[in-house]
Design a protein around this motif. Structure first.
Motif, PDB file in Angstrom:
ATOM      1  N   VAL A   1      48.881   7.227  62.860  1.00 10.07           N
ATOM      2  CA  VAL A   1      49.864   6.158  62.675  1.00 10.07           C
ATOM      3  C   VAL A   1      49.493   5.091  63.687  1.00 10.07           C
ATOM      4  O   VAL A   1      49.178   5.419  64.832  1.00 10.07           O
ATOM      5  CB  VAL A   1      51.276   6.689  63.009  1.00 10.07           C
ATOM      6  CG1 VAL A   1      52.305   5.581  62.888  1.00 10.07           C
ATOM      7  CG2 VAL A   1      51.639   7.847  62.096  1.00 10.07           C
ATOM      8  N   CYS A   2      49.499   3.808  63.272  1.00  9.39           N
ATOM      9  CA  CYS A   2      49.161   2.793  64.259  1.00  9.39           C
ATOM     10  C   CYS A   2      49.954   1.509  64.054  1.00  9.39           C
ATOM     11  O   CYS A   2      50.514   1.274  62.984  1.00  9.39           O
ATOM     12  CB  CYS A   2      47.662   2.507  64.215  1.00  9.39           C
ATOM     13  SG  CYS A   2      47.047   2.078  62.592  1.00  9.39           S
ATOM     14  N   PHE A   3      50.014   0.706  65.102  1.00  8.42           N
ATOM     15  CA  PHE A   3      50.776  -0.541  65.109  1.00  8.42           C
ATOM     16  C   PHE A   3      49.845  -1.664  65.544  1.00  8.42           C
ATOM     17  O   PHE A   3      49.075  -1.484  66.496  1.00  8.42           O
ATOM     18  CB  PHE A   3      51.926  -0.458  66.110  1.00  8.42           C
ATOM     19  CG  PHE A   3      52.921   0.617  65.791  1.00  8.42           C
ATOM     20  CD1 PHE A   3      54.055   0.328  65.049  1.00  8.42           C
ATOM     21  CD2 PHE A   3      52.721   1.918  66.230  1.00  8.42           C
ATOM     22  CE1 PHE A   3      54.973   1.318  64.746  1.00  8.42           C
ATOM     23  CE2 PHE A   3      53.636   2.914  65.936  1.00  8.42           C
ATOM     24  CZ  PHE A   3      54.776   2.611  65.187  1.00  8.42           C
ATOM     25  N   SER A   4      49.972  -2.814  64.877  1.00  7.39           N
ATOM     26  CA  SER A   4      49.076  -3.906  65.245  1.00  7.39           C
ATOM     27  C   SER A   4      49.454  -4.510  66.594  1.00  7.39           C
ATOM     28  O   SER A   4      48.639  -5.172  67.225  1.00  7.39           O
ATOM     29  CB  SER A   4      49.029  -4.974  64.153  1.00  7.39           C
ATOM     30  OG  SER A   4      50.312  -5.518  63.947  1.00  7.39           O
ATOM     31  N   ARG A   5      50.726  -4.325  67.044  1.00  6.49           N
ATOM     32  CA  ARG A   5      51.127  -4.711  68.409  1.00  6.49           C
ATOM     33  C   ARG A   5      52.046  -3.622  68.939  1.00  6.49           C
ATOM     34  O   ARG A   5      52.520  -2.771  68.169  1.00  6.49           O
ATOM     35  CB  ARG A   5      51.879  -6.049  68.407  1.00  6.49           C
ATOM     36  CG  ARG A   5      51.017  -7.142  67.848  1.00  6.49           C
ATOM     37  CD  ARG A   5      51.605  -8.520  67.997  1.00  6.49           C
ATOM     38  NE  ARG A   5      50.701  -9.413  67.270  1.00  6.49           N
ATOM     39  CZ  ARG A   5      50.387 -10.647  67.630  1.00  6.49           C
ATOM     40  NH1 ARG A   5      50.942 -11.176  68.705  1.00  6.49           N
ATOM     41  NH2 ARG A   5      49.549 -11.367  66.909  1.00  6.49           N
ATOM     42  N   ASP A   6      52.328  -3.687  70.224  1.00  2.34           N
ATOM     43  CA  ASP A   6      53.150  -2.652  70.844  1.00  2.34           C
ATOM     44  C   ASP A   6      54.616  -2.803  70.411  1.00  2.34           C
ATOM     45  O   ASP A   6      55.250  -3.825  70.688  1.00  2.34           O
ATOM     46  CB  ASP A   6      53.024  -2.775  72.371  1.00  2.34           C
ATOM     47  CG  ASP A   6      53.619  -1.590  73.081  1.00  2.34           C
ATOM     48  OD1 ASP A   6      54.724  -1.170  72.690  1.00  2.34           O
ATOM     49  OD2 ASP A   6      52.983  -1.082  74.018  1.00  2.34           O
ATOM     50  N   ALA A   7      55.133  -1.780  69.730  1.00  6.45           N
ATOM     51  CA  ALA A   7      56.497  -1.870  69.182  1.00  6.45           C
ATOM     52  C   ALA A   7      57.565  -1.754  70.264  1.00  6.45           C
ATOM     53  O   ALA A   7      58.718  -2.096  70.050  1.00  6.45           O
ATOM     54  CB  ALA A   7      56.704  -0.765  68.148  1.00  6.45           C
TER      55      ALA A   7
END
Ligand code: PEP
Ligand code: MG
Length: 908
Positions: free
Chosen positions: A265-271
């Motif tokens: 699972v990944c996020f393009s910016r820090d959530a």
């Protein structure tokens, strides 16, 4: 013919990203990803309309309705993959997942590896050359299907999941620690035991036919739309039940095919913080559920993230590189492709993306992308950064921010001095920022109990959280988990709620049965206090003091930007110079309501107020009022000073007088002694103030009209304070407000007293000062006759607390008895004292504004009821043409953002 199934695959799709209502968020984005060339396993989406049909027509009818389209769609997947569904030689396996219009992470059900049975598993083993993988997939399928479709759940909260129990027994028999240590034969045995458990509990054999499995899974996903946690999630997030969920069926890709496979699972910016840093977690040789379930500790995707993680966990670089390497280091090729895709997706959707992926034998597949849930701080930072990067424009940046979420930025943070002496017990992962302190509880229900009965917000301590814990998480001050990474259920949900969370605190030993938490030798029991720092992951023993948050950095930038687009001004409801100063820091442009009576309770001034109320005649009242005059004057000077020339609306005395007198015998005796009168006299006077309906009784302007000397004293205190303040060099913009009028004559009478008092002071002092006299519109008749009222009033302020009370006929103080039932039954959609009732109360507001301006052009109109700080009510105020809203100091930023959004939306 209604189209109920939309296919996608190999860069083609029948749907697209705009079709979220029909295909759900996941389905629409799967289609869109195909259209822009991202590798996505082929599949199809069954529409949200079918979910509605499921609830009206029932299962069998719906299966008949969609069967031909689903058969055709399955044939398309077969054509793309070369596998065959319900075939034991070359089986096609699929995943079945929910996907509503708004994302509801973990709330509904998912089934992976569907299509397996005792023969198909052998074919998969042969084809993949990996028997262990085939059986691992099969046991997962039986487990998930058993749980979701066949209802194999734990019986009580202390009980273990029936399948996990079997796994634990087997591991104990085989004397191994991890699932991965079980052999293929062990997995075969596990499947056997799982199926026996299913037969025992349900009386039926586990279904071997893939079509039977598919219909069961699809219908269960529809059914899960109405499970308790999904219903609660919708309630907390204002998602209507009518929307329904779509179902996505996709060809399986496997992250558990060996060491060249992975899932993450990944996020393009820090959530959590909003930092522009690609981040996420993955596991080698695993399936999706493993990453979020928190059973294995996941590894970081980027090398940078991995190093940061190791540092925060006290893991040496050597250990990190050998035991917990990043995806970037382990599979550089797949990582490179993933990084390029995440950049593209963020740019394409112009928002921070939350993505799921699987690498099957070195080949990357994207399984999902959506706008990522984030904390309030991340929301603001991402919007302002994307504006700087020219990815979005100013209006979009403002509209991107959810006003109510700003509340998180206004919560207290740990006091810097208190932090120096705080005792750190351990450090977990900084899953969701904030400062939380409270007594510990171990079960979600207990967090609710502490909140309801002890009025305390607890820290919910869990080994890991599950969607069932949602309600308890919502009322807790913070969440601490022993397992799970930054993308665990606890972390994702806590960030969505803006709740402080520390996850994966491996040193925390939690015993549910004994209700104890042991960290490095310190044993705590339920009710003992700890504190959490969600920004650093630190866990402290006991209470750590907090301090107020400040408006700075990106938050301040966003607020400045709102001023550029807003039309309405935002004022504050403040009764003290301190409140006023806080509100000004948040950008308040004046005081919209200063409730003078709040000043009456401080110190021993209440004695003079009581003397005034209990006096026998006007002379007695005037004597007591003379004592109050200098006190009130001093208070007003403090407020005028703090507001430094901004408008200040001060309301004359409003509440029923009985609210100021003592009601216990002891207090009445003390008062009698102080006033030098008999106890009986005090008691009789207090009794005579009793009213059957005090809210409709002797209060508001009715006080000043029956006892004009009260209004005289207050007017004198105000005008003299204004003159004194100006003399000291600070400008004053005074608006005197008369409460609760229903008839213009009530206002006329009050205005005459105010004007006469002012004239008298001007003569005494030989100097004048400008002031305005206006009124609150709180009684429906005042709104309906606003044209007459505006001939006298120089401004209006809608007191929507009383206006709601009198329009709906709901007592402000007694609504709690029936509101929860009305909300549950859908008789009311929202609490009308929180969210302005646009249809009823809103009509009166519009009528009041229009009629008022018909006799006094440009009449200044505002609102000072609690609604003035609630986003949807602020939007209404904009459309009704109000000049300003006024709300409590901590809601000023929320109102400013809502007001700007309303102006932008209107202009669109
Ligand atoms: C109101 O009625 O909306 C108001 C602001 O006055 P209070 O809450 O003091 O009655
Ligand atoms: Mg009122």
């Amino acid at each position: 013919m209604t189209k109920r199934v939309y296919t996608f695959g190999n860069k083609k799709a029948e749907g697209n990203g705009k079709m979220k209502e029909l295909l759900g968020g996941k389905g629409a984005n799967l289609a869109e990803m195909n259209l822009i060339g991202v590798p996505v396993p082929p599949g199809f989406t069954i529409t949200t309309d079918v979910c509605t049909e499921y609830y009206t027509h029932g299962r069998d009818k719906v299966v008949e309705m969609i069967r031909p389209e689903v058969e055709k769609a399955i044939a398309e997947i077969e054509a793309h993959t070369g596998n065959k569904f319900n075939d034991n030689k070359n089986p096609l396996l699929v995943s079945v997942r929910s996907g509503a219009r708004a994302s509801m992470p973990g709330m509904m059900d998912t089934i992976l590896n569907l299509g397996l049975n005792d023969e198909a598993v052998e074919a998969i083993a042969k084809k993949s050359g990996n028997e262990r993988f085939a059986w691992d997939s099969y046991r997962r399928f039986v487990q998930m299907y058993g749980d979701v479709v066949l209802g194999m759940k734990p019986e009580s909260k202390e009980d273990e999941d029936p399948f996990e129990e079997i796994i634990d027994h087997l591991k104990a028999e085989k004397k191994v620690q991890n699932d991965t240590d079980l052999t293929t034969d062990d997995l075969k045995e596990m499947v056997k035991r799982f199926k026996a458990a299913v037969k025992k509990q349900t009386g039926n054999d586990f279904p071997a036919d893939a079509w039977e499995q598919l219909w069961g899974a699809v219908m269960s996903v529809f059914q899960s739309w109405m499970n308790d946690r999904a219903i609660l999630y919708r309630k907390l997030n204002n998602i209507p039940a009518e929307w329904g969920t779509a179902v996505n069926v996709q060809a399986m890709v496997f992250g558990n095919m060996g060491d060249n496979s992975a899932t993450g699972v990944c996020f393009s910016r820090d959530a959590a913080t909003g930092e522009n840093l690609f981040n996420g977690e993955y596991l080698v040789n695993a399936q999706g559920e493993d990453v979020v379930a928190g059973i294995r500790t996941p590894q970081q995707i980027t090398a940078e993230g991995s190093r940061r993680w190791a540092q925060s966990q006290g893991v040496s670089e050597e250990d990190r590189a050998s035991k917990f390497p990043s995806l970037e280091e382990v599979m550089p090729e797949a990582y490179k492709e993933l990084d390029a895709i995440q950049r593209n997706l963020e740019k394409y959707f112009t928002d921070m993306q939350d993505m799921e992926f699987t690498i099957q034998d070195g080949k990357l597949w994207m399984l999902q992308t959506r706008s990522g849930k984030r904390t309030g701080a991340a929301m603001v930072k991402i919007a302002m950064d994307m504006l700087d990067e020219k990815l979005i424009d100013e209006k979009t940046a403002i509209l991107r921010c959810e006003a109510a979420k700003l509340d998180e930025l206004l919560h207290p943070v740990f006091d810097k001095d208190a932090m120096k002496s705080a005792q750190v017990m351990t450090k977990g992962l900084p899953a969701s920022p904030g400062a939380a302190t409270g007594p510990i509880v171990f079960f979600a229900e207990d967090a609710e109990v502490w909140k309801d009965t002890k009025r305390e917000e607890a820290i919910l301590v869990r080994i890991e959280t599950s969607p069932e814990d949602l309600k308890g998480m919502n009322v807790a001050a913070g969440i601490l988990t022993a397992r799970g990474g930054m993308t665990s259920h606890a972390a994702v949900v806590a960030r969505g709620m803006g709740k402080c969370c520390v996850s994966g605190a491996g040193d925390a030993k939690i015993d549910y049965k004994a209700r104890t938490l042991e960290i490095n030798g310190t044993k705590l029991k339920e009710g003992d206090w700890i504190s959490l720092n969600g920004s650093t992951g630190e866990v402290y023993l006991g209470k750590v003091a907090t301090q107020e948050a400040e408006l700075s950095g990106d938050f301040a930038k966003l607020m400045d930007l709102t001023s550029k687009y807003t039309r309405m001004k935002v004022r504050t409801n403040a009764d003290t110079p301190n409140d006023a100063a806080v509100a000004i820091k948040f950008g308040a442009q004046g005081i919209g309501l200063c409730r003078t009576e709040h000043m009456f309770f401080e110190g021993d001034r209440i004695l003079a107020v009581r003397e005034m109320i209990l006096a026998d005649d006007e002379d007695g009242r005037r004597k007591a009022l003379a004592k109050l005059l200098p006190i009130q004057r001093g208070d007003f000077e403090g407020i005028f000073e703090a507001m430094n020339g901004l408008p200040v609306t001060v309301r004359l005395l409003d509440p029923p007088l009985h609210e100021f007198v003592p009601h216990t015998e002891k207090d009445q005796k003390d008062l009698a002694k102080h006033l030098g009168i008999g106890f009986e006299t005090v008691r009789e006077k207090v009794e005579s103030l009793h009213e059957v309906n005090p809210m409709l009784g002797h209060r508001g302007c009715r006080l000043g009209n029956t006892y004009p000397e009260i209004t005289e004293m207050q007017a004198r205190a105000l005008i003299e304070a204004a003159l004194n303040t100006r003399k000291k060099g600070t400008q004053v913009n005074l608006e005197i407000m008369v409460p609760l009028i229903g008839n213009v004559n009530e206002l006329k009478y009050q205005k005459t007293i105010i004007d006469n008092t002012a004239r008298q002071i001007f003569t005494e002092r030989g100097e004048e000062i400008a002031y305005m006299v206006g009124t609150m519109i709180e009684v429906p008749r005042a709104a309906l006759t606003a044209d007459e009222v505006a001939e006298v009033a120089e401004f209006f302020s809608f007191g929507t607390n009383d206006l709601t009370q009198m329009t709906l006929g709901f007592s402000r103080d007694d609504i709690g008895k029936f509101l929860p039932i009305y909300l549950e039954k859908g008789i009311l959609e929202q609490d009308p004292f929180q969210v302005l009732d646009r249809v009823g109360v809103g009509s009166l507001v519009r009528e009041g504004v229009n009629k008022g301006r018909s006799t006094r052009a440009g009449l200044k109109c505002g609102i000072c009821g609690e609604h003035g700080g609630e986003p949807s009510s602020v939007e209404f105020c904009h459309t009704a043409g109000l000049d300003y809203v006024s709300c409590s100091p901590f809601r000023v930023p929320i109102a400013r953002l809502s007001a700007a959004q309303a102006a932008i939306k209107e202009g669109k």
